[in-house]
Design a protein around this motif. Structure first.
Motif, PDB file in Angstrom:
ATOM      1  N   ARG A  22       0.790  -1.221  -0.134  1.00 20.14           N
ATOM      2  CA  ARG A  22       0.066   0.018  -0.117  1.00 20.14           C
ATOM      3  C   ARG A  22       0.732   1.074   0.013  1.00 20.14           C
ATOM      4  N   ALA A  23       0.410   2.282  -0.188  1.00 21.71           N
ATOM      5  CA  ALA A  23       0.896   3.536  -0.311  1.00 21.71           C
ATOM      6  C   ALA A  23       1.663   3.928   0.997  1.00 21.71           C
ATOM      7  N   ALA A  24       0.965   4.028   2.121  1.00 15.98           N
ATOM      8  CA  ALA A  24       1.777   4.207   3.421  1.00 15.98           C
ATOM      9  C   ALA A  24       2.210   2.946   3.939  1.00 15.98           C
ATOM     10  N   PRO A  25       3.453   2.796   4.532  1.00 17.22           N
ATOM     11  CA  PRO A  25       4.187   1.777   5.163  1.00 17.22           C
ATOM     12  C   PRO A  25       2.988   1.302   6.445  1.00 17.22           C
ATOM     13  N   VAL A  26       3.382   0.076   6.702  1.00 17.62           N
ATOM     14  CA  VAL A  26       2.820  -0.586   7.902  1.00 17.62           C
ATOM     15  C   VAL A  26       3.686  -0.270   9.008  1.00 17.62           C
ATOM     16  N   THR A  27       3.137   0.389  10.358  1.00 16.55           N
ATOM     17  CA  THR A  27       3.791   0.552  11.525  1.00 16.55           C
ATOM     18  C   THR A  27       3.644  -0.156  12.416  1.00 16.55           C
ATOM     19  N   ILE A  28       4.363  -0.231  13.493  1.00 15.19           N
ATOM     20  CA  ILE A  28       4.118  -1.192  14.948  1.00 15.19           C
ATOM     21  C   ILE A  28       2.964  -0.420  15.420  1.00 15.19           C
ATOM     22  N   GLY A  29       2.649   0.661  15.458  1.00 22.44           N
ATOM     23  CA  GLY A  29       1.610   1.493  16.056  1.00 22.44           C
ATOM     24  C   GLY A  29       0.360   1.009  15.492  1.00 22.44           C
ATOM     25  N   GLU A  30       0.270   1.006  13.950  1.00 22.26           N
ATOM     26  CA  GLU A  30      -0.766   0.511  13.394  1.00 22.26           C
ATOM     27  C   GLU A  30      -1.263  -0.940  13.834  1.00 22.26           C
ATOM     28  N   ILE A  31      -0.237  -1.941  13.791  1.00 15.41           N
ATOM     29  CA  ILE A  31      -0.559  -3.067  14.083  1.00 15.41           C
ATOM     30  C   ILE A  31      -0.798  -3.413  15.679  1.00 15.41           C
ATOM     31  N   ALA A  32      -0.553  -2.508  16.627  1.00 21.02           N
ATOM     32  CA  ALA A  32      -0.746  -2.485  17.878  1.00 21.02           C
ATOM     33  C   ALA A  32      -2.265  -2.164  18.046  1.00 21.02           C
ATOM     34  N   GLU A  33      -2.430  -0.914  17.209  1.00 22.64           N
ATOM     35  CA  GLU A  33      -3.918  -0.491  17.287  1.00 22.64           C
ATOM     36  C   GLU A  33      -4.902  -1.401  16.699  1.00 22.64           C
ATOM     37  N   ARG A  34      -4.708  -2.077  15.797  1.00 27.80           N
ATOM     38  CA  ARG A  34      -5.634  -3.003  14.917  1.00 27.80           C
ATOM     39  C   ARG A  34      -5.912  -4.320  15.905  1.00 27.80           C
ATOM     40  N   PHE A  35      -4.685  -4.805  16.575  1.00 28.19           N
ATOM     41  CA  PHE A  35      -4.900  -6.218  17.091  1.00 28.19           C
ATOM     42  C   PHE A  35      -4.950  -5.779  18.608  1.00 28.19           C
ATOM     43  N   ALA A  36      -5.145  -4.322  19.196  1.00 30.35           N
ATOM     44  CA  ALA A  36      -5.453  -3.883  20.595  1.00 30.35           C
ATOM     45  C   ALA A  36      -4.442  -4.791  21.542  1.00 30.35           C
ATOM     46  N   VAL A  37      -3.055  -4.601  21.249  1.00 25.83           N
ATOM     47  CA  VAL A  37      -1.993  -4.970  22.089  1.00 25.83           C
ATOM     48  C   VAL A  37      -0.948  -4.067  22.277  1.00 25.83           C
ATOM     49  N   SER A  38      -0.160  -4.282  23.158  1.00 27.83           N
ATOM     50  CA  SER A  38       0.877  -3.243  23.794  1.00 27.83           C
ATOM     51  C   SER A  38       1.990  -3.147  22.569  1.00 27.83           C
ATOM     52  N   ARG A  39       1.997  -1.722  22.494  1.00 27.31           N
ATOM     53  CA  ARG A  39       3.162  -1.486  21.483  1.00 27.31           C
ATOM     54  C   ARG A  39       4.246  -1.832  21.944  1.00 27.31           C
ATOM     55  N   ASN A  40       4.635  -1.671  23.205  1.00 29.31           N
ATOM     56  CA  ASN A  40       6.177  -1.983  23.828  1.00 29.31           C
ATOM     57  C   ASN A  40       6.469  -3.454  23.570  1.00 29.31           C
ATOM     58  N   HIS A  41       5.255  -4.403  23.759  1.00 29.02           N
ATOM     59  CA  HIS A  41       5.706  -5.885  23.481  1.00 29.02           C
ATOM     60  C   HIS A  41       5.898  -5.921  22.192  1.00 29.02           C
ATOM     61  N   LEU A  42       5.089  -5.385  21.267  1.00 29.30           N
ATOM     62  CA  LEU A  42       5.140  -5.502  19.915  1.00 29.30           C
ATOM     63  C   LEU A  42       6.534  -5.224  19.365  1.00 29.30           C
ATOM     64  N   VAL A  43       7.055  -4.122  19.939  1.00 28.98           N
ATOM     65  CA  VAL A  43       8.698  -3.656  19.621  1.00 28.98           C
ATOM     66  C   VAL A  43       9.426  -4.719  19.778  1.00 28.98           C
ATOM     67  N   LYS A  44       9.275  -5.456  20.671  1.00 26.66           N
ATOM     68  CA  LYS A  44      10.221  -6.502  21.127  1.00 26.66           C
ATOM     69  C   LYS A  44       9.911  -7.820  20.092  1.00 26.66           C
ATOM     70  N   VAL A  45       8.812  -8.127  19.694  1.00 28.44           N
ATOM     71  CA  VAL A  45       8.560  -9.048  18.974  1.00 28.44           C
ATOM     72  C   VAL A  45       8.897  -8.689  17.291  1.00 28.44           C
ATOM     73  N   VAL A  46       8.805  -7.555  16.861  1.00 26.93           N
ATOM     74  CA  VAL A  46       9.498  -7.121  15.723  1.00 26.93           C
ATOM     75  C   VAL A  46      10.760  -7.236  15.707  1.00 26.93           C
ATOM     76  N   HIS A  47      11.492  -6.713  16.649  1.00 24.29           N
ATOM     77  CA  HIS A  47      12.906  -6.623  16.803  1.00 24.29           C
ATOM     78  C   HIS A  47      13.424  -7.915  16.596  1.00 24.29           C
ATOM     79  N   PHE A  48      13.037  -8.937  17.353  1.00 25.74           N
ATOM     80  CA  PHE A  48      13.326 -10.287  17.224  1.00 25.74           C
ATOM     81  C   PHE A  48      12.919 -10.972  15.797  1.00 25.74           C
ATOM     82  N   MET A  49      12.042 -10.656  15.188  1.00 22.14           N
ATOM     83  CA  MET A  49      11.656 -11.045  14.037  1.00 22.14           C
ATOM     84  C   MET A  49      12.457 -10.699  12.815  1.00 22.14           C
ATOM     85  N   SER A  50      12.923  -9.222  13.138  1.00 21.10           N
ATOM     86  CA  SER A  50      13.775  -8.600  11.982  1.00 21.10           C
ATOM     87  C   SER A  50      15.298  -9.081  12.247  1.00 21.10           C
ATOM     88  N   GLN A  51      15.588  -9.603  13.517  1.00 20.77           N
ATOM     89  CA  GLN A  51      17.003 -10.194  13.666  1.00 20.77           C
ATOM     90  C   GLN A  51      17.027 -11.489  13.045  1.00 20.77           C
TER      91      GLN A  51
END
Length: 149
Positions: A22-51
């Motif tokens: 899509r035109a706008a990139p997907v952000t951690i904040g967007e995913i956290a909002e869509r799934f109603a989950v902690s942004r901070n926890h999601l940052v850790k998950v995304v960091h691990f997956m990028s590694q």
């Protein structure tokens, strides 16, 4: 076996990122909002997956997340193995078990765990997001911020 919240979030992120570009990139904040989950926890998950090389991440304004490769190249068993970090269901050494060395249970549990992952390895991320799941993901992408509330 019950998967951890970490694994659950990791799978949700991967699934969410399978939607068409899509035109706008997907952000951690967007995913956290869509799934109603902690942004901070999601940052850790995304960091691990990028590694692990599963995600491409771009920092800063205009940055975001994307899958590093096609969805059909992510084997679910391999992904879950890495997210869970599980190599065995029980450790007979800690605390030391008095039955160690003559117990049949550990071998049975190890075999069952291997069967669990082997079954999941027959499927890919692409399989997991087939219709109707892909339709639900597309709807999530189109939602305006705070529309879920």
């Amino acid at each position: 076996m019950q998967l951890t919240h970490f694994t659950d979030l990791g799978l949700r992120v991967l699934m969410y990122l399978t939607d068409e570009p899509r035109a706008a990139p997907v952000t951690i904040g967007e995913i956290a909002e869509r799934f109603a989950v902690s942004r901070n926890h999601l940052v850790k998950v995304v960091h691990f997956m990028s590694q692990q090389g599963w995600l491409v991440t771009t920092r800063g304004k205009g940055g975001g997340l994307a899958l590093a490769r096609a969805a059909n190249l992510y084997r679910l068993g391999q992904v879950i193995r890495q997210l869970e970090g599980v190599t065995e269901l029980i450790d007979c050494a800690e605390p030391p078990c008095q039955l160690r060395g003559s117990c049949q249970l550990k071998g049975m549990l190890d075999e069952a765990l291997q069967a669990f992952f082997s079954a999941l390895d027959r499927y890919t991320l692409a399989d997991a997001v087939r219709t109707p799941t892909s339709q639900a993901i597309a709807i999530l992408h189109r939602m305006s911020p705070r529309a879920q509330a």
